[in-house]
Design an enzyme around this catalytic site. Structure first.
Site, PDB file in Angstrom:
ATOM      1  N   ASP A  81       0.824  -1.212   0.000  1.00  0.00           N
ATOM      2  CA  ASP A  81       0.000   0.000   0.000  1.00  0.00           C
ATOM      3  C   ASP A  81       0.861   1.266   0.000  1.00  0.00           C
ATOM      4  O   ASP A  81       2.052   1.240   0.321  1.00  0.00           O
ATOM      5  CB  ASP A  81      -0.948   0.019   1.198  1.00  0.00           C
ATOM      6  CG  ASP A  81      -0.229  -0.139   2.532  1.00  0.00           C
ATOM      7  OD1 ASP A  81       0.800  -0.833   2.580  1.00  0.00           O
ATOM      8  OD2 ASP A  81      -0.688   0.431   3.535  1.00  0.00           O
ATOM      9  N   GLU A 139      -0.691  -1.969   5.156  1.00  0.00           N
ATOM     10  CA  GLU A 139       0.166  -1.932   6.360  1.00  0.00           C
ATOM     11  C   GLU A 139       0.035  -0.615   7.100  1.00  0.00           C
ATOM     12  O   GLU A 139       0.176  -0.556   8.322  1.00  0.00           O
ATOM     13  CB  GLU A 139       1.628  -2.170   5.960  1.00  0.00           C
ATOM     14  CG  GLU A 139       2.586  -2.313   7.148  1.00  0.00           C
ATOM     15  CD  GLU A 139       3.052  -0.990   7.729  1.00  0.00           C
ATOM     16  OE1 GLU A 139       3.292  -0.926   8.957  1.00  0.00           O
ATOM     17  OE2 GLU A 139       3.166  -0.005   6.974  1.00  0.00           O
TER      18      GLU A 139
END
Length: 392
Positions: A81, A139
């Site tokens: 991400d 995350e």
């Protein structure tokens, strides 16, 4: 441990690794929104001799490389991400998505692990057991992609997990590690202080929420200085004090948002207990109401000593081109949702020096960048550790 063959296969993929990283860097997606990134990863494995489980805990993927021979199962994890940051690097492959940037190196993590997985697939007849590749979303944002993937079964049958992170302010050419508690636990709280509004000329007829909130900000710092064992570490940060109003009007409510970090479960429990107690105490002292929303998210990341010893030994033995040192970096202050894996199975999470030439900006900075050669050191380090683990 046939690292020589692995390294040769990785060298063949060097340009592809860079190409993949740059595509990912140009097309960043925020946590829990990584639709195209997940498709990119899925497409990479099309036609390869692996089992791909997708949509694990959202956009996560689990890729199983099965040697067909009995043995242990080791998982290798990388996140994918990005962050809500407007890029200011001037790179030719800068983000094409306005206000979104890979400012933490997750593009590099995904690129090196894709190509490491490809090399391991090609040589799977040369090891025993299984290697599970964990491509993890989200995350950066609680509750974290790791939690969802674990709940979806990503660790089913997995004995141990290894992960690593490229670090823009650690020296290029070095691998860093630490045993035991390594990255801090994290919590977030929102406190809404409700007093009574009034005119600035008549404070006796009001109950000033700004004064109460200010007292809370000051009091919270004494948790660290006067309640925490000085041999432990922790920090409380008030990142938002929403008390804007007119200069001559006493505010009736103020909202604070705070961030908590610490390196042990005992400290985590103590800080939450004290924050709640202080809010209750101020309610009594100032005859006000404080609504507190306190949420713990990422736990302490604890590196297993035996797994860390294995990783360090493997990296030192592997004769990785360009590697000039393996060092204990000590505990690291940021939090990391890899910690959820460490709660389930023995793990090792280590660091790859990726300091670029020129000025090195910290993670989550609009000018953040890494030295791309660090991806190869990451791939070789992770690959060497996985092969040594399965050999033992």
């Amino acid at each position: 441990m046939n690292t020589k063959r692995l390294f040769s296969l990785l060298e063949e993929r060097r340009e592809k690794m860079i190409e993949d990283r740059r595509w990912l860097h140009m097309h960043p997606e925020l946590s829990f929104e990584e639709t195209e990134t997940s498709k990119f990863i899925e497409k990479f494995y099309e036609g390869k001799d692996v089992k791909v489980d997708k949509n694990m805990g959202g956009y996560g993927l689990r890729v199983t490389i099965d040697s067909g021979k009995p043995g242990k199962t080791i998982a290798l994890r990388a996140d994918f991400d990005a962050l809500p940051i407007e890029e200011d690097t001037g790179l030719a492959f800068s983000s094409k998505n306005k206000g979104v940037m890979h400012a933490c190196g997750h593009d590099a993590h995904t690129a090196y692990l894709l190509n490491l997985a490809d090399a391991l697939i090609e040589m799977k007849d040369e090891f025993k057991g299984k290697i599970v590749i964990i491509h993890q979303p989200a995350e950066e944002v609680p509750p974290g992609g790791a939690k969802g993937m674990i709940e979806a079964g990503v660790l089913d049958g997995v004995d141990n997990v290894i992960g690593c992170h490229v670090m823009s302010q650690m020296d290029f050419g070095k691998v860093y590690y630490h045993k035991g508690p390594t990255q801090q636990a994290r919590a977030k709280f929102i406190a809404k202080i409700m007093g009574k509004g009034g005119h600035g000329s008549s404070p006796h007829e009001a109950n000033d929420a700004i004064v109460i909130a200010s007292q809370l900000v000051v009091n919270l710092q004494t948790i660290i200085s006067r309640r925490m064992n000085p041999m432990e570490s922790g920090v409380i940060t008030i990142g938002s004090f929403d008390g804007k109003g007119q200069f001559n009007i006493i505010k009736d409510s103020v909202t604070l948002e705070g961030d908590v970090r610490c390196m042990s479960n005992s400290a985590r429990e103590m800080i939450e207990r004290e924050v709640r107690a202080m809010c209750k105490g101020l309610e009594v002292m100032y005859s006000c109401k404080i609504d507190l929303d306190y949420k713990n998210d990422y736990p302490v990341l604890i590196n297993d000593e035996a797994m860390t010893d294995l990783v360090v030994e493997a990296v030192k033995e592997a004769n990785i081109p360009g590697l000039v040192g393996v060092e204990d970096c000590g505990p690291q202050s940021p939090s990391e949702d890899f910690s959820y894996y460490t709660e389930k199975v023995p793990c090792c999470f280590f660091y790859i020096g990726a300091k670029p030439e020129g000025e090195a900006y910290p993670h989550h900075h609009p000018k953040f960048d890494i030295r791309e050669e660090s991806m190869m050191i990451a791939a070789m380090s992770m690959g060497a550790a996985a092969l040594k683990y399965l050999e033992k």
